[in-house]
Design a protein around this motif. Sequence first.
Motif, PDB file in Angstrom:
ATOM      1  N   PHE A  46       0.827  -1.203   0.000  1.00 48.85           N
ATOM      2  CA  PHE A  46       0.000   0.000   0.000  1.00 48.85           C
ATOM      3  C   PHE A  46       0.868   1.263   0.000  1.00 48.85           C
ATOM      4  CE2 PHE A  46      -2.280   3.332   2.369  1.00 48.85           C
ATOM      5  CZ  PHE A  46      -3.354   3.507   1.512  1.00 48.85           C
ATOM      6  N   TYR A  47       1.903   1.266   0.823  1.00 48.49           N
ATOM      7  CA  TYR A  47       2.789   2.431   0.883  1.00 48.49           C
ATOM      8  C   TYR A  47       3.483   2.662  -0.464  1.00 48.49           C
ATOM      9  CZ  TYR A  47       6.743   5.385   1.964  1.00 48.49           C
ATOM     10  OH  TYR A  47       7.671   6.385   1.940  1.00 48.49           O
ATOM     11  N   LEU A  48       4.026   1.593  -1.040  1.00 45.49           N
ATOM     12  CA  LEU A  48       4.716   1.740  -2.324  1.00 45.49           C
ATOM     13  C   LEU A  48       3.755   2.125  -3.447  1.00 45.49           C
ATOM     14  CD1 LEU A  48       7.251  -1.212  -2.178  1.00 45.49           C
ATOM     15  CD2 LEU A  48       7.746   1.232  -2.033  1.00 45.49           C
ATOM     16  N   MET A  49       2.541   1.602  -3.400  1.00 42.28           N
ATOM     17  CA  MET A  49       1.553   1.944  -4.428  1.00 42.28           C
ATOM     18  C   MET A  49       1.179   3.414  -4.357  1.00 42.28           C
ATOM     19  SD  MET A  49       0.510   0.289  -6.897  1.00 42.28           S
ATOM     20  CE  MET A  49      -0.959   0.771  -7.746  1.00 42.28           C
ATOM     21  N   THR A  50       1.051   3.946  -3.141  1.00 41.66           N
ATOM     22  CA  THR A  50       0.678   5.350  -3.017  1.00 41.66           C
ATOM     23  C   THR A  50       1.836   6.279  -3.374  1.00 41.66           C
ATOM     24  OG1 THR A  50       1.165   5.293  -0.651  1.00 41.66           O
ATOM     25  CG2 THR A  50      -1.129   4.988  -1.306  1.00 41.66           C
ATOM     26  N   THR A  51       3.066   5.820  -3.204  1.00 38.37           N
ATOM     27  CA  THR A  51       4.204   6.694  -3.512  1.00 38.37           C
ATOM     28  C   THR A  51       4.683   6.557  -4.952  1.00 38.37           C
ATOM     29  OG1 THR A  51       5.746   5.063  -2.610  1.00 38.37           O
ATOM     30  CG2 THR A  51       5.014   6.821  -1.133  1.00 38.37           C
ATOM     31  N   THR A  52       4.627   5.342  -5.518  1.00 37.96           N
ATOM     32  CA  THR A  52       5.175   5.141  -6.862  1.00 37.96           C
ATOM     33  C   THR A  52       4.118   4.881  -7.933  1.00 37.96           C
ATOM     34  OG1 THR A  52       5.431   2.742  -6.629  1.00 37.96           O
ATOM     35  CG2 THR A  52       7.269   4.127  -5.877  1.00 37.96           C
ATOM     36  N   SER A  53       2.949   4.420  -7.566  1.00 37.09           N
ATOM     37  CA  SER A  53       1.881   4.021  -8.504  1.00 37.09           C
ATOM     38  C   SER A  53       2.332   2.923  -9.467  1.00 37.09           C
ATOM     39  CB  SER A  53       1.372   5.226  -9.299  1.00 37.09           C
ATOM     40  OG  SER A  53       0.802   6.167  -8.447  1.00 37.09           O
ATOM     41  N   ASN A  54       3.315   2.136  -9.076  1.00 35.43           N
ATOM     42  CA  ASN A  54       3.808   1.033  -9.891  1.00 35.43           C
ATOM     43  C   ASN A  54       3.393  -0.276  -9.225  1.00 35.43           C
ATOM     44  OD1 ASN A  54       5.254  -0.885 -11.318  1.00 35.43           O
ATOM     45  ND2 ASN A  54       7.113   0.351 -11.441  1.00 35.43           N
ATOM     46  N   SER A  55       2.356  -0.910  -9.761  1.00 32.08           N
ATOM     47  CA  SER A  55       1.829  -2.115  -9.116  1.00 32.08           C
ATOM     48  C   SER A  55       2.794  -3.291  -9.190  1.00 32.08           C
ATOM     49  CB  SER A  55       0.484  -2.498  -9.732  1.00 32.08           C
ATOM     50  OG  SER A  55       0.628  -2.800 -11.102  1.00 32.08           O
ATOM     51  N   ILE A  56       3.575  -3.369 -10.236  1.00 33.53           N
ATOM     52  CA  ILE A  56       4.504  -4.498 -10.385  1.00 33.53           C
ATOM     53  C   ILE A  56       5.622  -4.399  -9.353  1.00 33.53           C
ATOM     54  CG2 ILE A  56       6.110  -5.622 -11.959  1.00 33.53           C
ATOM     55  CD1 ILE A  56       4.225  -4.634 -14.235  1.00 33.53           C
ATOM     56  N   LEU A  57       6.239  -3.227  -9.239  1.00 38.50           N
ATOM     57  CA  LEU A  57       7.297  -3.032  -8.249  1.00 38.50           C
ATOM     58  C   LEU A  57       6.752  -3.190  -6.836  1.00 38.50           C
ATOM     59  CD1 LEU A  57      10.211  -2.113  -7.516  1.00 38.50           C
ATOM     60  CD2 LEU A  57       9.287   0.215  -7.445  1.00 38.50           C
ATOM     61  N   SER A  58       5.584  -2.631  -6.572  1.00 41.01           N
ATOM     62  CA  SER A  58       4.987  -2.713  -5.236  1.00 41.01           C
ATOM     63  C   SER A  58       4.716  -4.155  -4.837  1.00 41.01           C
ATOM     64  CB  SER A  58       3.681  -1.914  -5.203  1.00 41.01           C
ATOM     65  OG  SER A  58       3.900  -0.584  -5.538  1.00 41.01           O
ATOM     66  N   ASN A  59       4.170  -4.943  -5.745  1.00 39.16           N
ATOM     67  CA  ASN A  59       3.897  -6.355  -5.440  1.00 39.16           C
ATOM     68  C   ASN A  59       5.183  -7.151  -5.301  1.00 39.16           C
ATOM     69  OD1 ASN A  59       0.957  -7.204  -5.364  1.00 39.16           O
ATOM     70  ND2 ASN A  59       0.986  -5.833  -7.117  1.00 39.16           N
ATOM     71  N   PHE A  60       6.186  -6.850  -6.108  1.00 40.38           N
ATOM     72  CA  PHE A  60       7.455  -7.563  -6.024  1.00 40.38           C
ATOM     73  C   PHE A  60       8.112  -7.336  -4.665  1.00 40.38           C
ATOM     74  CE2 PHE A  60      12.116  -7.545  -6.666  1.00 40.38           C
ATOM     75  CZ  PHE A  60      12.287  -8.890  -6.933  1.00 40.38           C
ATOM     76  N   VAL A  61       8.210  -6.082  -4.246  1.00 38.82           N
ATOM     77  CA  VAL A  61       8.854  -5.775  -2.967  1.00 38.82           C
ATOM     78  C   VAL A  61       8.041  -6.352  -1.810  1.00 38.82           C
ATOM     79  CG1 VAL A  61       9.555  -3.902  -1.422  1.00 38.82           C
ATOM     80  CG2 VAL A  61      10.022  -3.736  -3.871  1.00 38.82           C
ATOM     81  N   ALA A  62       6.720  -6.242  -1.870  1.00 41.38           N
ATOM     82  CA  ALA A  62       5.879  -6.804  -0.813  1.00 41.38           C
ATOM     83  C   ALA A  62       6.034  -8.321  -0.738  1.00 41.38           C
ATOM     84  CB  ALA A  62       4.422  -6.429  -1.045  1.00 41.38           C
ATOM     85  N   ALA A  63       6.116  -8.991  -1.878  1.00 42.35           N
ATOM     86  CA  ALA A  63       6.306 -10.447  -1.881  1.00 42.35           C
ATOM     87  C   ALA A  63       7.687 -10.813  -1.348  1.00 42.35           C
ATOM     88  CB  ALA A  63       6.118 -11.002  -3.287  1.00 42.35           C
ATOM     89  N   LEU A  64       8.696  -9.989  -1.649  1.00 40.20           N
ATOM     90  CA  LEU A  64      10.025 -10.211  -1.068  1.00 40.20           C
ATOM     91  C   LEU A  64       9.962 -10.174   0.455  1.00 40.20           C
ATOM     92  CD1 LEU A  64      12.481  -8.033  -3.220  1.00 40.20           C
ATOM     93  CD2 LEU A  64      12.545 -10.501  -2.972  1.00 40.20           C
TER      94      LEU A  64
END
Length: 153
Positions: A46-64
């Motif tokens: 959620f934090y990465l999505m609100t700051t970057t709006s990049n769903s692929i990067l946000s999901n990758f980092v969250a899954a990591l």
Amino acid sequence: MTDMPVYMHFIYAALSTVGFSVFFNAPVASLIPAGITGGVGWAIYFYLMTTTSNSILSNFVAALVVSLFSEILARKLRHPAILFVIPGIIPLVPGLGMYNTMLFLVQKNYDMAISTGADVLFVGGAIALGVLVITSLARTISIFKIKKKLNSQ
């Protein structure tokens, strides 16, 4: 997304993760750690999505992060890591994107179906890759520890 604060996102994601852990018959002792894992993963997404709006990067980092927490908890609690990984990534699964892809196909809006479907596939691949990277790293470290132990004997 929504106007809820991050801690509310954490609580709801943790509760849903605990619910899926119960559904998968996880041991009672693993429910709270699994919930925390899923909550942290979703909060990071959620934090990465609100700051970057990049769903692929946000999901990758969250899954990591979910996978890393799962590997650590597996060692500490002496349970398989999959008890924490699978429920922990459930909140990250792009269910709305899958639904919208099918809806666009039914409505014969093929351009939107292809666009949404491709995004869903990339997000799913990012989640899988995030889990794969940490799991592979953990196994590699375990193999090196075993070899080092055997060579010292």
